[in-house]
Write an enzyme that holds these catalytic residues in place. Structure first.
Site, PDB file in Angstrom:
ATOM      1  N   GLU A  67      31.694  43.815  44.176  1.00 55.04           N
ATOM      2  CA  GLU A  67      32.987  44.176  44.026  1.00 55.04           C
ATOM      3  C   GLU A  67      32.986  45.781  44.530  1.00 55.04           C
ATOM      4  O   GLU A  67      32.053  46.393  44.192  1.00 55.04           O
ATOM      5  CB  GLU A  67      33.106  44.059  42.488  1.00 55.04           C
ATOM      6  CG  GLU A  67      34.654  44.827  42.274  1.00 55.04           C
ATOM      7  CD  GLU A  67      34.911  44.487  40.833  1.00 55.04           C
ATOM      8  OE1 GLU A  67      36.124  44.409  40.558  1.00 55.04           O
ATOM      9  OE2 GLU A  67      34.121  44.807  40.243  1.00 55.04           O
TER      10      GLU A  67
ATOM     11  N   LYS B 274      38.184  52.340  22.440  1.00 58.11           N
ATOM     12  CA  LYS B 274      37.694  53.440  23.238  1.00 58.11           C
ATOM     13  C   LYS B 274      38.188  53.387  24.529  1.00 58.11           C
ATOM     14  O   LYS B 274      37.803  52.453  25.117  1.00 58.11           O
ATOM     15  CB  LYS B 274      36.115  53.451  23.036  1.00 58.11           C
ATOM     16  CG  LYS B 274      35.429  54.775  23.568  1.00 58.11           C
ATOM     17  CD  LYS B 274      34.125  54.364  24.206  1.00 58.11           C
ATOM     18  CE  LYS B 274      34.142  53.892  25.544  1.00 58.11           C
ATOM     19  NZ  LYS B 274      34.571  54.944  26.785  1.00 58.11           N
TER      20      LYS B 274
ATOM     21  N   CYS C  74      41.372  44.592  39.268  1.00 57.43           N
ATOM     22  CA  CYS C  74      40.331  43.802  39.428  1.00 57.43           C
ATOM     23  C   CYS C  74      40.808  42.396  39.949  1.00 57.43           C
ATOM     24  O   CYS C  74      39.972  41.713  40.347  1.00 57.43           O
ATOM     25  CB  CYS C  74      39.728  43.280  37.820  1.00 57.43           C
ATOM     26  SG  CYS C  74      41.088  42.656  36.866  1.00 57.43           S
TER      27      CYS C  74
ATOM     28  N   GLU D  38      36.364  40.716  30.079  1.00 55.88           N
ATOM     29  CA  GLU D  38      37.360  40.707  31.256  1.00 55.88           C
ATOM     30  C   GLU D  38      36.675  41.556  32.362  1.00 55.88           C
ATOM     31  O   GLU D  38      36.821  42.762  32.218  1.00 55.88           O
ATOM     32  CB  GLU D  38      38.566  40.962  31.144  1.00 55.88           C
ATOM     33  CG  GLU D  38      39.471  40.286  30.086  1.00 55.88           C
ATOM     34  CD  GLU D  38      40.837  40.683  29.888  1.00 55.88           C
ATOM     35  OE1 GLU D  38      41.396  41.501  30.625  1.00 55.88           O
ATOM     36  OE2 GLU D  38      41.585  40.036  28.820  1.00 55.88           O
TER      37      GLU D  38
END
Length: 490
Positions: free
Chosen positions: A394, A181, A290, A256
């Site tokens: 973040e 997905k 990231c 991750e």
């Protein structure tokens, strides 16, 4: 590549299940980030579509697992060749769908997608198993590794085809079948790849792509009792939900997740090389990687010089139309994300931080058709407390914060002072110092005097809230297989 249709000038995607394209009853709007306009309709899949995809993957599994690694590798290499052959078309689609520059998609995203298939096609041929003898009782012990079954793969919107293939390639190389997905915001290149799967000779049901949201399609996939392992790249909050949904089934998980990555710059660093690379590590792909640097700690004796030169270099990092080859950055993924990133800059300013360039400072000259796009210039901030949300959370945009330190111990403390632990960069000519820093920093990847140099044989993943597990050559093989210990008495 026309398994979708054009309706009212929109590109309408279809799921790919059992080797065939399958229409969906409802759709989600997908926007061109550079214009702010809807241009694509993505299937809003749910439990029904996921059930069909898992059934197709389960049916295809025995035949695919029975093929030799060499036979599977041949197909992966064909797929890599087809991606290369469609480089320009895929790069243009990735740029329009995600907002990144065509140059970045052409030189980074799509070549890496092809490389993922080639790397794992080769890697799967070279793994060895363990063996030990127990002569005193006449026994020989050895291990074998077997594919697990149907793998659930969920990939993010920042590097769409790049990170989707990073999961698909090792999964099918090891003999698994997959239900993947992609992000509903960046689905087009995944759909384009489905046509290439057919051309490469991937058997029906080995790779199934179900489009839709995490809340519907993603939840149905990770909670499916016949999907024994899940590989996910995305936010820590979503990973927590996946862990909860997977727990009743004891699924294998590879997660991750996010990062708040420090660059630690000592006084003996090669400043010119450091600044050039740190601008790139802070702002590449609109800061939507990231691994991007979002906290820069500079030894106090060179802090002022570094800040002046770094701001000057950041002002030269051009943001604008993704199709213009002179631009370094394109648009952020969505209006909501742009507003979120801007809110962090506003917070920094309200807390006494200094905005040296970028948001609210530098005007962007955008073509008329990009006037409603989600653009933001490279932004450098100083004077923000380490305890601020700006330094702790973040941001995932073209924003980086610069601060100073006095000692090596302080640099380690600052670098480790967040809940994330994905990556770090260290800049110094002192060999002993860089080895000490690499050992002490809580990060799954530590680069010294460079950034984003990747050998795919090596483990990739983070510590703390940056993830669970590692992926890469051997690590991916171990994740996508189950090990068995066999004892033969003779």
């Amino acid at each position: 590549m026309s398994a979708a249709s054009e309706q009212s000038s929109y590109l309408v995607l279809e799921n790919f299940i059992g080797g065939k394209f399958a229409p969906c009853r409802s759709h989600i709007d997908s926007y061109d980030p550079s214009t702010g306009e809807v241009y694509c309709k993505v299937p809003d899949s749910g439990k029904e579509e996921v059930e069909a995809a898992v059934a197709a993957a389960k049916e295809a599994f025995p035949g695919w697992a029975a093929r030799s690694p060499e036979q599977r590798a041949q197909i992966l290499n064909k797929l890599a060749d087809l991606i290369d052959a469609n480089l320009d078309e895929l790069a243009q689609a990735e740029s329009r769908d995600q907002g990144k520059t065509i140059t970045f998609a052409r030189t980074v995203d799509i070549p890496r997608a092809a490389h993922n298939f080639r790397f794992f096609a080769s890697s799967v041929l070279h793994h060895t198993n363990d063996c030990c003898q127990m002569d005193h009782i006449g026994c020989l012990n050895y291990t074998i590794r077997c594919p697990v079954g149907v793998a659930g793969l969920i990939s993010p919107w920042n590097l769409p085809l790049y990170l989707l293939t990073w999961k698909v390639a090792p999964a099918i190389a090891a003999g698994n079948t997959v239900v993947a997905k992609p992000s509903e915001m960046t689905s087009v290149t995944a759909w384009m790849m489905c046509k290439l799967l057919q051309q490469a000779g991937v058997p029906p049901g080995v790779v199934n792509i179900v489009f839709g949201t995490g809340l519907k399609a993603g939840d149905a996939l990770v909670g499916h009792p016949e999907v024994p392992l899940v590989s996910f790249t995305g936010s820590t909050a979503t990973a927590q939900h996946i862990t909860t949904r997977s727990a009743p089934y004891c699924k294998k998980l590879s997660l991750e997740l996010g990062g708040k990555n420090p660059a630690i710059i000592f006084a003996d660093a090669n400043l010119d090389q450091c600044i050039e690379t740190t601008v790139r590590s802070s702002f590449s792909n609109q800061g939507e990687i990231c691994l991007c640097t979002s906290r820069i700690y500079v030894e106090r004796s060179i802090y002022s010089e570094f800040l002046e030169k770094f701001v000057a270099a950041s002002k030269k990092w051009k943001t604008g139309s993704p199709s213009d080859p002179s631009n370094n950055n394109g648009a952020l993924i969505s209006k909501e994300h742009l507003e979120k990133v801007r809110s962090f800059v506003a917070l920094a300013k309200s807390e006494g931080g200094v905005i040296h360039c970028g948001e609210g400072i530098d005007q962007m000259e955008l073509p008329k058709h990009n006037a409603n796009g989600y653009f933001m210039p490279a932004t450098v901030i100083s004077g923000v407390s380490d305890s601020s949300r700006v330094m702790q959370e973040e941001i995932f945009g073209p924003v980086t914060c610069v601060s100073s330190f006095d000692t090596e111990d302080e640099a380690v403390s600052k670098g480790n002072g967040v809940r994330y632990g994905l990556a770090a960069t260290v800049w110094s000519q002192d060999v002993g110092k860089v080895h000490r820093m690499a050992k002490r920093l809580q990060a799954g990847l530590v680069w010294t005097n460079c950034w984003l140099v990747r050998d795919l044989n090596l483990p990739f993943g983070g510590m703390k809230n940056s993830g669970v597990g590692r992926e890469g050559g051997k690590d991916s093989y171990h994740f996508f297989t189950e090990v068995k210990s066999v004892t033969i008495k003779h």
